[in-house]
Design a protein around this motif. Structure first.
Motif, PDB file in Angstrom:
ATOM      1  N   ARG A  34      10.769 -22.540   2.867  1.00 38.88           N
ATOM      2  CA  ARG A  34      12.127 -22.565   3.392  1.00 38.88           C
ATOM      3  C   ARG A  34      12.403 -23.890   4.088  1.00 38.88           C
ATOM      4  O   ARG A  34      11.488 -24.498   4.642  1.00 38.88           O
ATOM      5  N   ARG A  48       8.847 -29.414 -10.471  1.00 44.60           N
ATOM      6  CA  ARG A  48       9.460 -28.092 -10.564  1.00 44.60           C
ATOM      7  C   ARG A  48       9.887 -27.532  -9.207  1.00 44.60           C
ATOM      8  O   ARG A  48      10.448 -26.437  -9.136  1.00 44.60           O
ATOM      9  N   LEU A  49       9.602 -28.240  -8.118  1.00 47.35           N
ATOM     10  CA  LEU A  49       9.862 -27.717  -6.778  1.00 47.35           C
ATOM     11  C   LEU A  49      11.297 -27.960  -6.331  1.00 47.35           C
ATOM     12  O   LEU A  49      11.875 -29.016  -6.576  1.00 47.35           O
ATOM     13  N   LYS A  50      11.853 -26.982  -5.612  1.00 48.69           N
ATOM     14  CA  LYS A  50      13.196 -27.118  -5.045  1.00 48.69           C
ATOM     15  C   LYS A  50      13.171 -27.911  -3.742  1.00 48.69           C
ATOM     16  O   LYS A  50      14.154 -28.576  -3.402  1.00 48.69           O
ATOM     17  N   LEU A  51      12.064 -27.806  -2.988  1.00 53.31           N
ATOM     18  CA  LEU A  51      11.933 -28.512  -1.710  1.00 53.31           C
ATOM     19  C   LEU A  51      10.640 -29.336  -1.728  1.00 53.31           C
ATOM     20  O   LEU A  51       9.708 -29.065  -0.962  1.00 53.31           O
ATOM     21  N   PRO A  52      10.535 -30.343  -2.583  1.00 54.80           N
ATOM     22  CA  PRO A  52       9.288 -31.106  -2.689  1.00 54.80           C
ATOM     23  C   PRO A  52       8.894 -31.818  -1.401  1.00 54.80           C
ATOM     24  O   PRO A  52       7.719 -32.114  -1.192  1.00 54.80           O
ATOM     25  N   LEU A  56       5.867 -21.205  -4.893  1.00 47.82           N
ATOM     26  CA  LEU A  56       6.202 -22.050  -3.755  1.00 47.82           C
ATOM     27  C   LEU A  56       7.706 -22.052  -3.502  1.00 47.82           C
ATOM     28  O   LEU A  56       8.151 -22.035  -2.341  1.00 47.82           O
ATOM     29  N   ASN A  57       8.499 -22.051  -4.554  1.00 46.74           N
ATOM     30  CA  ASN A  57       9.954 -22.007  -4.384  1.00 46.74           C
ATOM     31  C   ASN A  57      10.406 -20.711  -3.724  1.00 46.74           C
ATOM     32  O   ASN A  57      11.421 -20.687  -3.004  1.00 46.74           O
ATOM     33  N   ASP A  58       9.667 -19.644  -3.940  1.00 47.24           N
ATOM     34  CA  ASP A  58       9.998 -18.360  -3.337  1.00 47.24           C
ATOM     35  C   ASP A  58       9.628 -18.315  -1.850  1.00 47.24           C
ATOM     36  O   ASP A  58      10.323 -17.664  -1.056  1.00 47.24           O
ATOM     37  N   ALA A  82       4.862 -23.364  -9.118  1.00 47.31           N
ATOM     38  CA  ALA A  82       6.136 -23.839  -8.576  1.00 47.31           C
ATOM     39  C   ALA A  82       7.062 -22.677  -8.225  1.00 47.31           C
ATOM     40  O   ALA A  82       7.716 -22.685  -7.163  1.00 47.31           O
ATOM     41  N   ASP A  83       7.119 -21.654  -9.076  1.00 48.71           N
ATOM     42  CA  ASP A  83       7.965 -20.497  -8.789  1.00 48.71           C
ATOM     43  C   ASP A  83       7.532 -19.824  -7.487  1.00 48.71           C
ATOM     44  O   ASP A  83       8.380 -19.421  -6.673  1.00 48.71           O
ATOM     45  N   ASP A 137       4.257 -23.521 -13.993  1.00 48.36           N
ATOM     46  CA  ASP A 137       5.522 -22.839 -13.694  1.00 48.36           C
ATOM     47  C   ASP A 137       5.316 -21.769 -12.625  1.00 48.36           C
ATOM     48  O   ASP A 137       6.128 -21.643 -11.696  1.00 48.36           O
TER      49      ASP A 137
END
Length: 278
Positions: free
Chosen positions: A131, A163-167, A126-128, A123-124, A120
């Motif tokens: 872009r 868990r990624l928003k932009l895999p 990397l999501n931060d 992934a958190d 978690d």
């Protein structure tokens, strides 16, 4: 064939590029800051721009920037996670001067917390940072699974991707020593290992290969690199990795325990061996 090595960045990026050319790399890997971490030097726009220009005018493309080994963005300690993410953010800002390349990092160690929590955190983080407009791709490296390392199995990496928003902005770097030490038998069943990778992660996510021999037997979970042909994997098996239809068009980077000149000899040996077998 895109074959190169981790090149010493002492003397600056332009000097490093010239060293890579001297040992006949047509890809390479390097640190853009001290590998032990710490505060990065101020951005030198002229050096970064000149380095990017040389890359564009050469066949040495794409290249890989390796994150500091001390970076642990899944640590249970918030300050350690924050420090690691700030290093990644700064490194990616520098890479904007030579877009289209890869930023590789070790996923990190759980250090006493559940692996699910550690994944978690990865992934958190990397999501931060990642872009949609970013032109560098971040790579999660396969690991040997020693201790509480995350990434010792393909399934753990897949859990991070879920868990990624932009895999689509993230890929995988497969390290031959690490997967061998982790229990994936790339000597006797390379096809099986790659088919499993495809089933769990998808081969389209595989962007770079670290080509290393191993001092240890398959499944040892120890992560000890050896020179090409001097370990338990062996020259023939590593040449099969280089020429495999699923892999042959990827960048291959040597991280063997030698210097730049030694890497040059290994690159020459690999190319000559493959040519002789054709």
């Amino acid at each position: 064939m895109k074959l190169g090595a981790h090149v010493s960045s002492s003397g600056g990026l332009v000097a490093m590029f010239e060293k890579a050319q001297k040992i006949n790399c047509n890809t390479m890997q390097f640190f853009i800051r001290n590998p032990r971490g710490g505060k990065a030097k101020a951005i030198d726009e002229s050096e970064l721009t000149e380095f990017g220009r040389r890359l564009c005018e050469s066949e040495c493309f794409p290249v890989v920037v390796h994150a500091p080994y001390t970076m642990n963005i899944c640590s249970p300690k918030e300050n350690v996670r924050f420090f690691g993410l700030e290093m990644m953010r700064e490194d990616l800002q520098r890479m904007a001067y030579f877009p289209g390349n890869f930023y590789n990092f070790h996923p990190g160690c759980a250090v006493g917390q559940p692996a699910e929590q550690a994944m978690d955190f990865i992934a958190d983080g990397l999501n931060d940072i990642i872009r949609p407009e970013m032109q560098s791709m971040v790579l999660l490296e396969t690991m040997a699974g020693k201790g509480s390392e995350i990434g010792g199995t393909f399934e753990q990496l897949a859990e991070v991707f879920h868990r990624l928003k932009l895999p689509e902005k993230v890929g995988v770097c497969l390290d031959t020593c690490h997967v061998w030490d982790g229990g994936y038998d790339i000597v006797r069943d390379l096809d099986g290992v790659l088919h499993l990778f495809d089933k769990v992660l998808g081969l389209e996510k595989l962007k770079v290969v670290h080509l290393n021999d191993s001092l240890n037997p398959c499944g040892s979970k120890k992560d000890r690199h050896a020179g090409i042909g001097k370990g338990q994997i062996g020259l023939k098996a590593l040449c099969r990795v280089l020429t495999h239809p699923f892999l042959k068009d990827l960048p291959f980077v040597l991280e063997t325990p030698t210097d730049d000149a030694g890497h040059g000899k290994e690159i020459k040996m690999l190319r000559e061996t493959i040519f002789a077998e054709k």
